[in-house]
Scaffold this motif. Structure first.
Motif, short mmCIF file in Angstrom:
data_model
loop_
_atom_site.label_atom_id
_atom_site.label_comp_id
_atom_site.label_asym_id
_atom_site.label_seq_id
_atom_site.Cartn_x
_atom_site.Cartn_y
_atom_site.Cartn_z
N GLY A 1 0.82 -1.21 0.00
CA GLY A 1 0.00 0.00 0.00
C GLY A 1 0.85 1.26 0.00
N ILE A 2 1.92 1.26 0.78
CA ILE A 2 2.82 2.42 0.81
C ILE A 2 3.48 2.63 -0.54
N LEU A 3 3.94 1.53 -1.16
CA LEU A 3 4.60 1.65 -2.47
C LEU A 3 3.64 2.16 -3.55
N ILE A 4 2.40 1.67 -3.52
CA ILE A 4 1.42 2.13 -4.51
C ILE A 4 1.12 3.62 -4.32
N LEU A 5 0.93 4.03 -3.07
CA LEU A 5 0.68 5.44 -2.78
C LEU A 5 1.86 6.30 -3.20
N TRP A 6 3.06 5.81 -2.94
CA TRP A 6 4.29 6.51 -3.34
C TRP A 6 4.34 6.68 -4.86
N GLU A 7 4.02 5.60 -5.58
CA GLU A 7 4.05 5.66 -7.05
C GLU A 7 3.01 6.66 -7.57
N ILE A 8 1.84 6.68 -6.98
CA ILE A 8 0.79 7.61 -7.42
C ILE A 8 1.20 9.05 -7.19
N ILE B 1 3.14 15.46 -7.69
CA ILE B 1 2.88 16.21 -6.47
C ILE B 1 4.20 16.59 -5.80
N ILE B 2 5.13 15.64 -5.85
CA ILE B 2 6.51 15.90 -5.40
C ILE B 2 7.42 15.69 -6.60
N PRO B 3 8.28 16.65 -6.95
CA PRO B 3 9.17 16.49 -8.11
C PRO B 3 10.05 15.25 -7.99
#
Length: 263
Positions: free
Chosen positions: A30-37, A43-45
Motif C-alpha cells: 500500500g505504501i509503495l502504490i501510494l508513493w508511485e501515485i 505532487i513531489i518532483p
C-alpha cells in the motif's frame, strides 16, 4: 456465569490470535502504490522523491553493471567483521564483569565514562592511529557494537536469580558450569536485546565511516550520488541499507528463538 466465561475465552483467543504474514506485505504494498501515485501525479518532483519504478530500474542497471555488488560486498565485509569482533568481546567482558565483583568495580566506571562519547567522533583519531584503510572503519564499528552488547550482557547477568546460582554452587557446580548452565541461559534475553540494538548502531557507523573515509561501500555510494543529485541511485543505496537492517533483525530474531525458545 457461562456468558462471562465465554466473553473471557473470546478475549483470550483474540489476544493470542496471530496476525497473518500477508498483513505486513499488504501494508508495504500500500505504501509503495501510494508513493508511485504521488510521484506520477508530480505532487513531489522526481528530483526530491523518485518513483519506486524509477528506483527499481536504476537498481537493476547498477546490478547489471556490477556497481551495486562491488559496493555491497565492501560494506558487508566491514560490518560482518566489525560486528563479530565487537559482539564477541562485549559478551565475554559482560559475563566477566557481571560475574566478578572485582571486574565490576574496575571495568564498569570505565565503560560508562566512554559510552556517552559519539563513536563517529573518534574516527579521525582512529584514522590517524590506524590509517585510512579497512582497519580504522572496522575498529569504529566494533567499538560501537561493543558498548550496547557489554552493557546488556552484564545487566542480564546481574538480573539472574541469585537463588539459582546458590543452588548450583550448593550442588557442587564449579564456576565454569555455573556460567555455562545458569548465568548464560538466564542472561540470553538481555544479550540478544543488546545484539539487536548493536545491529542498528553498526549500520549507522558503517554509513558514517564510509561517507568520511571510503572509496567503496554503500555509504560512499549514497554520498556520491547525493552530490551529483542522482536521487534514483541514491535511493537504491538507502533501500539496500534498509534491507540489510531488516535481514540482520530477522536473523537475530530467528537465532534468539532457536537458542531461547522459553523466552
Amino acid at each position: 456465569m457461562e456468558k462471562q466465561r465465554q466473553i473471557i475465552t473470546n478475549r483470550v483467543a483474540f489476544l493470542e490470535k496471530r496476525i497473518p504474514v500477508y498483513a505486513s506485505v499488504l501494508g508495504l504494498a500500500g505504501i509503495l502504490i501510494l508513493w508511485e501515485i504521488i510521484t506520477s501525479l508530480n505532487i513531489i518532483p522526481p528530483l526530491f522523491l523518485p518513483a519506486p519504478s524509477a528506483i527499481l530500474i536504476a537498481g537493476w542497471g547498477m546490478i547489471v553493471s556490477g556497481e551495486l555488488h562491488e559496493n555491497l560486498f565492501a560494506s558487508l565485509y566491514r560490518i560482518v567483521i566489525g560486528y563479530s569482533i565487537g559482539a564477541t568481546f562485549g559478551i565475554i567482558i559482560g559475563l566477566i564483569v557481571g560475574f566478578s565483583k572485582w571486574a565490576d568495580a574496575i571495568v564498569t566506571p570505565i565503560i560508562y565514562s566512554i559510552y556517552p562519547i559519539p563513536k563517529i567522533a573518534l574516527l579521525p583519531l582512529f584514522i590517524l592511529w590506524l590509517g585510512i584503510g579497512e582497519l580504522s572503519k572496522v575498529t569504529i564499528i566494533s567499538l560501537g557494537v561493543f558498548f550496547p552488547v557489554v552493557i546488556n550482557t552484564f545487566s542480564g547477568v546481574k538480573n539472574v536469580d541469585q537463588m539459582l546460582i546458590k543452588a548450583a554452587v550448593t550442588f557442587g557446580s564449579n564456576h565454569i558450569n555455573v556460567i555455562r548452565k545458569v548465568i548464560l541461559p538466564g542472561a540470553l534475553p538481555m544479550i540478544f536485546a543488546g545484539l539487536k540494538l548493536a545491529a542498528g548502531t553498526s549500520l549507522l557507523l558503517l554509513v558514517s565511516a564510509e561517507m568520511i573515509a571510503a572509496q567503496k561501500g554503500i555509504g560512499s555510494m549514497v554520498l556520491h550520488y547525493g552530490n551529483l543529485m542522482i536521487t534514483t541511485k541514491l535511493m537504491v543505496g538507502v533501500l539496500v541499507l534498509s534491507l540489510l537492517g531488516l535481514i540482520f533483525n530477522r536473523g537475530l530474531q530467528w537465532l534468539e528463538h532457536k537458542l531461547i525458545p522459553w523466552s
